[in-house]
Design an enzyme around this catalytic site. Structure first.
Site, PDB file in Angstrom:
ATOM      1  N   GLY A  72      -6.509  10.089   1.851  1.00 20.97           N
ATOM      2  CA  GLY A  72      -5.868  10.179   3.159  1.00 20.97           C
ATOM      3  C   GLY A  72      -6.922  10.246   4.237  1.00 20.97           C
ATOM      4  O   GLY A  72      -8.079  10.575   3.954  1.00 20.97           O
ATOM      5  N   CYS A  99     -10.050  11.330  -3.884  1.00 21.03           N
ATOM      6  CA  CYS A  99     -10.613  11.465  -2.540  1.00 21.03           C
ATOM      7  C   CYS A  99      -9.983  12.672  -1.813  1.00 21.03           C
ATOM      8  O   CYS A  99     -10.182  13.806  -2.235  1.00 21.03           O
ATOM      9  CB  CYS A  99     -10.445  10.161  -1.765  1.00 21.03           C
ATOM     10  SG  CYS A  99     -11.443  10.112  -0.260  1.00 21.03           S
ATOM     11  N   TYR A 100      -9.205  12.448  -0.777  1.00 19.60           N
ATOM     12  CA  TYR A 100      -8.563  13.579  -0.085  1.00 19.60           C
ATOM     13  C   TYR A 100      -7.791  14.443  -1.089  1.00 19.60           C
ATOM     14  O   TYR A 100      -7.813  15.670  -1.015  1.00 19.60           O
ATOM     15  CB  TYR A 100      -7.607  13.061   0.994  1.00 19.60           C
ATOM     16  CG  TYR A 100      -6.960  14.174   1.803  1.00 19.60           C
ATOM     17  CD1 TYR A 100      -7.558  14.666   2.956  1.00 19.60           C
ATOM     18  CD2 TYR A 100      -5.743  14.734   1.397  1.00 19.60           C
ATOM     19  CE1 TYR A 100      -6.977  15.700   3.683  1.00 19.60           C
ATOM     20  CE2 TYR A 100      -5.159  15.764   2.121  1.00 19.60           C
ATOM     21  CZ  TYR A 100      -5.780  16.242   3.263  1.00 19.60           C
ATOM     22  OH  TYR A 100      -5.202  17.257   3.970  1.00 19.60           O
ATOM     23  N   HIS A 186     -12.720   5.902  -5.247  1.00 20.93           N
ATOM     24  CA  HIS A 186     -11.418   5.227  -5.320  1.00 20.93           C
ATOM     25  C   HIS A 186     -11.351   4.343  -6.567  1.00 20.93           C
ATOM     26  O   HIS A 186     -11.940   3.274  -6.588  1.00 20.93           O
ATOM     27  CB  HIS A 186     -11.199   4.380  -4.065  1.00 20.93           C
ATOM     28  CG  HIS A 186     -10.916   5.214  -2.864  1.00 20.93           C
ATOM     29  ND1 HIS A 186      -9.642   5.578  -2.499  1.00 20.93           N
ATOM     30  CD2 HIS A 186     -11.743   5.799  -1.972  1.00 20.93           C
ATOM     31  CE1 HIS A 186      -9.693   6.338  -1.425  1.00 20.93           C
ATOM     32  NE2 HIS A 186     -10.960   6.486  -1.082  1.00 20.93           N
ATOM     33  N   GLU A 188      -8.854   2.722  -7.587  1.00 22.50           N
ATOM     34  CA  GLU A 188      -7.857   1.661  -7.454  1.00 22.50           C
ATOM     35  C   GLU A 188      -8.412   0.373  -6.849  1.00 22.50           C
ATOM     36  O   GLU A 188      -7.777  -0.667  -6.931  1.00 22.50           O
ATOM     37  CB  GLU A 188      -6.662   2.174  -6.619  1.00 22.50           C
ATOM     38  CG  GLU A 188      -6.942   2.440  -5.144  1.00 22.50           C
ATOM     39  CD  GLU A 188      -7.549   3.831  -4.866  1.00 22.50           C
ATOM     40  OE1 GLU A 188      -8.085   4.439  -5.801  1.00 22.50           O
ATOM     41  OE2 GLU A 188      -7.517   4.283  -3.711  1.00 22.50           O
ATOM     42  N   ASP A 244      11.210 -14.397  -3.740  1.00 19.77           N
ATOM     43  CA  ASP A 244      12.013 -13.171  -3.787  1.00 19.77           C
ATOM     44  C   ASP A 244      13.501 -13.471  -3.974  1.00 19.77           C
ATOM     45  O   ASP A 244      14.146 -12.938  -4.874  1.00 19.77           O
ATOM     46  CB  ASP A 244      11.811 -12.326  -2.527  1.00 19.77           C
ATOM     47  CG  ASP A 244      10.348 -11.988  -2.301  1.00 19.77           C
ATOM     48  OD1 ASP A 244       9.578 -12.095  -3.272  1.00 19.77           O
ATOM     49  OD2 ASP A 244       9.987 -11.645  -1.169  1.00 19.77           O
ATOM     50  N   LYS A 384       5.327  -7.400  -5.084  1.00 23.13           N
ATOM     51  CA  LYS A 384       5.388  -8.865  -5.075  1.00 23.13           C
ATOM     52  C   LYS A 384       4.844  -9.500  -6.372  1.00 23.13           C
ATOM     53  O   LYS A 384       5.468 -10.398  -6.938  1.00 23.13           O
ATOM     54  CB  LYS A 384       4.574  -9.379  -3.882  1.00 23.13           C
ATOM     55  CG  LYS A 384       4.681 -10.862  -3.644  1.00 23.13           C
ATOM     56  CD  LYS A 384       5.783 -11.135  -2.695  1.00 23.13           C
ATOM     57  CE  LYS A 384       5.922 -12.590  -2.366  1.00 23.13           C
ATOM     58  NZ  LYS A 384       7.019 -12.790  -1.409  1.00 23.13           N
TER      59      LYS A 384
END
Ligand code: XMP
Length: 530
Positions: A72, A99-100, A186, A188, A244, A384
């Site tokens: 964050g 992290c945060y 991070h 990710e 979609d 997606k």
């Protein structure tokens, strides 16, 4: 998958079982919170993103296998910084703070967190001193990606410091007895090569997830849900040819068969052969009942004399709804309407995180909320790329699965600064065809978020062709890379490709005598010109 989709009660139970394997990501406002949930799913564990202040009872009710606290932007010491409730750390559920999330956890548990004189932004080298459970089997030296100023200087009592980096004395810690884990970097982002491995250690070894979730299992669950929701009711779906609405329609068709009717409104603002491709895919290949409403004349009549972009959008949107309503009335006004709402839309509209950033004009071509339909939204839990995976599972062609986004108002908002006419549409359609053809042949189509042409309506340029003066249209090539259309960069298309495109456009389209390239990123530009 087709057999599996004919789910009975037993399979439905299995799906429910898969969901109790979920890991919740609690969002502390980080830029990458969605990405964490996506990565967890890529590891084979269902994951949802919830606001950091989600009620504790809700967490208990869901009984997740693990909790991940996101990064964050705040400092743990700033006024109004989102607080980590210590009760979350006492539920007996393993927690990974990123992290945060890690700093908040360390602070809550009595570790030492301070603002460092030097921040650590971007690439960093991580040294693992003790592998513990989190880094078991992973290299002692790893590259990672950091973005922080607050830093953990001492782990909380009972926790072991596992790793450090140049600016982070404690870049990771763990307290295996209490099931609490923290990492400063991070995992990710792609710039942390072992990030997914660290996540997998947490999900697999620490949380004990069975790692078997896939987007296809959501499909099965959704099909069961749709059957339950719709019963023997009639369903209508506005098909645009985009991935979609196509995947949503196919799921509903698998669930309730010919109770579904799709309506494709051909507003005459499509690209070359687009209408035919939709008909071929749905009616001929999937045998989905499909009505094609040929409404080109109506739309062109509405657009006559209109030059202002927002007015174009509004007129097209309103006419679209009128045509759709007429078709629905002819079908006896079905009770249910299929919409291809995605998980990122749910999150963005506050359904996930409480943040209310709704994109405004991007739903033109969609339907207003006051229509008297009950919504069927089978993609609400999917990102997606997962929708694409489901589409592929359902047997959709690669072309349809990987189709670039195309705006609802179509080519009308790519004829800029002037009126949309039949002639200009034809020129733009031809130019677009050449561009797509060359980009596909070069194998670059999937690398681009979007690639298209823009036609300045009232601009002409002087040229010389066959020793004669020409005075023709200018075509602009626009190609961008992006992850989510919120930001975009102009694509560095190879020069020889650009040359082929320009020369083909000028040779094949008599009205065109100049081709230019748009090299504006977003921001400050937008992807479309209008
Ligand atoms: P901009 O131009 O705002 O576009 O950078 C971001 C994304 O949205 C698409 N777009 C639209 N889609 N109706 C739509 O359905 C619209 O009016 C519209 N305007 C822009 C654009 O193609 C890009 O993917």
């Amino acid at each position: 998958m087709t057999d599996a989709l004919a789910t009975g009660a037993a399979e439905r139970e299995q799906v429910t079982e898969a969901k109790t394997q979920e890991v919740l990501v609690l969002d502390f406002g980080g830029q990458y919170s969605q990405l964490i949930a996506r990565r967890v799913r890529e590891c084979g564990v269902f994951s949802e993103l919830l606001p950091h202040h989600v009620p504790l009872d809700e967490v208990r009710r869901r009984a997740p296998r693990g909790l991940i606290l996101s990064g964050g932007p705040a400092s743990v010491y700033s006024d109004g910084a989102p607080r980590l409730r210590s009760e979350l750390l006492e539920l007996g559920i393993p927690v990974l703070g990123i992290c945060y999330g890690m700093q908040a956890m360390a602070l809550e548990l009595g570790g030492r967190v301070e603002s460092a004189p030097v921040g650590e932004f971007g690439r960093s080298e991580l040294t693992v001193h003790e592998h513990g459970r989190l880094f078991a089997g992973l290299p002692s030296e790893q590259r990672c990606w950091m973005s922080h100023r607050d830093t953990v200087f001492e782990p909380p009592a009972g926790a072991t410091a596992l790793a450090s980096s140049s600016e982070s004395p404690v870049a990771a810690f763990e307290d295996t007895a209490r099931g609490l884990y923290g990492i400063q970097f991070h995992p990710e982002v792609v710039h942390t090569p072992y990030g997914t491995d660290v996540l997998r250690r947490f999900l697999d070894d620490i949380c004990g997830c069975d790692m078997s979730w896939s987007a296809a299992s959501v499909a099965e669950e959704q099909i069961a849900r749709i059957r339950e929701q719709v019963g023997d009711g009639r369903v209508i779906c506005g098909l645009s040819g985009g991935v979609d609405s196509s995947v949503a329609a196919l799921l509903v068709h698998r669930a309730v068969g010919d109770q579904l009717t799709c309506v494709f409104v051909d507003h005459g603002l499509m690209r070359r052969n687009e209408g035919e491709q939709v008909v071929a895919a749905f009616r001929d290949n999937f045998h989905v009942p499909l009505i094609v409403a040929n409404a080109e004349e109506r739309f062109l009549a509405r657009l006559a004399g209109v030059t202002e972009p927002e007015q174009k959008r509004k007129l097209i949107g309103a006419e679209f709804i009128r045509v759709f309503e007429e078709e629905a009335a002819k079908l006896g006004n079905p009770k249910f309407l299929v919409q291809g709402t995605l998980y990122s839309d749910v999150i963005e509209s506050g359904g996930g995180t409480g943040a209310a950033t709704i994109k405004s004009h991007h739903n033109v071509g969609g339907l207003p909320e006051d229509l008297e339909f009950e919504l069927v939204e089978p993609l609400r839990m999917l990102f997606k790329d997962e929708v694409r995976a489901v589409g592929a599972e359902l047997g959709m062609s690669e072309r349809l699965v990987w189709r670039q986004p195309f705006p609802g108002p179509g080519l009308a908002i790519r004829i800029v600064g002037g009126e949309v006419t039949r002639e200009r549409l034809a020129i733009l359609r031809d130019a677009d065809y050449v561009l797509q053809d060359e980009i596909r042949s070069a194998g670059l189509y999937r690398d681009l978020w979007q690639s298209f042409c823009v036609l300045p309506a009232d601009l002409r340029s002087v040229g010389v062709q066959g020793d004669e003066r020409s005075y023709g249209y200018v075509v602009v090539i626009r190609a961008v890379t992006s992850d989510d259309a919120m930001t975009a960069d102009w694509a560095r298309l190879p020069y020889d490709l650009l040359e082929r495109v320009a020369s083909r456009m000028i040779n094949e389209i008599p009205q065109v005598n100049r081709v230019t390239l748009d090299i504006t990123s977003k921001p400050p530009g937008t992807i479309e010109w209008e």
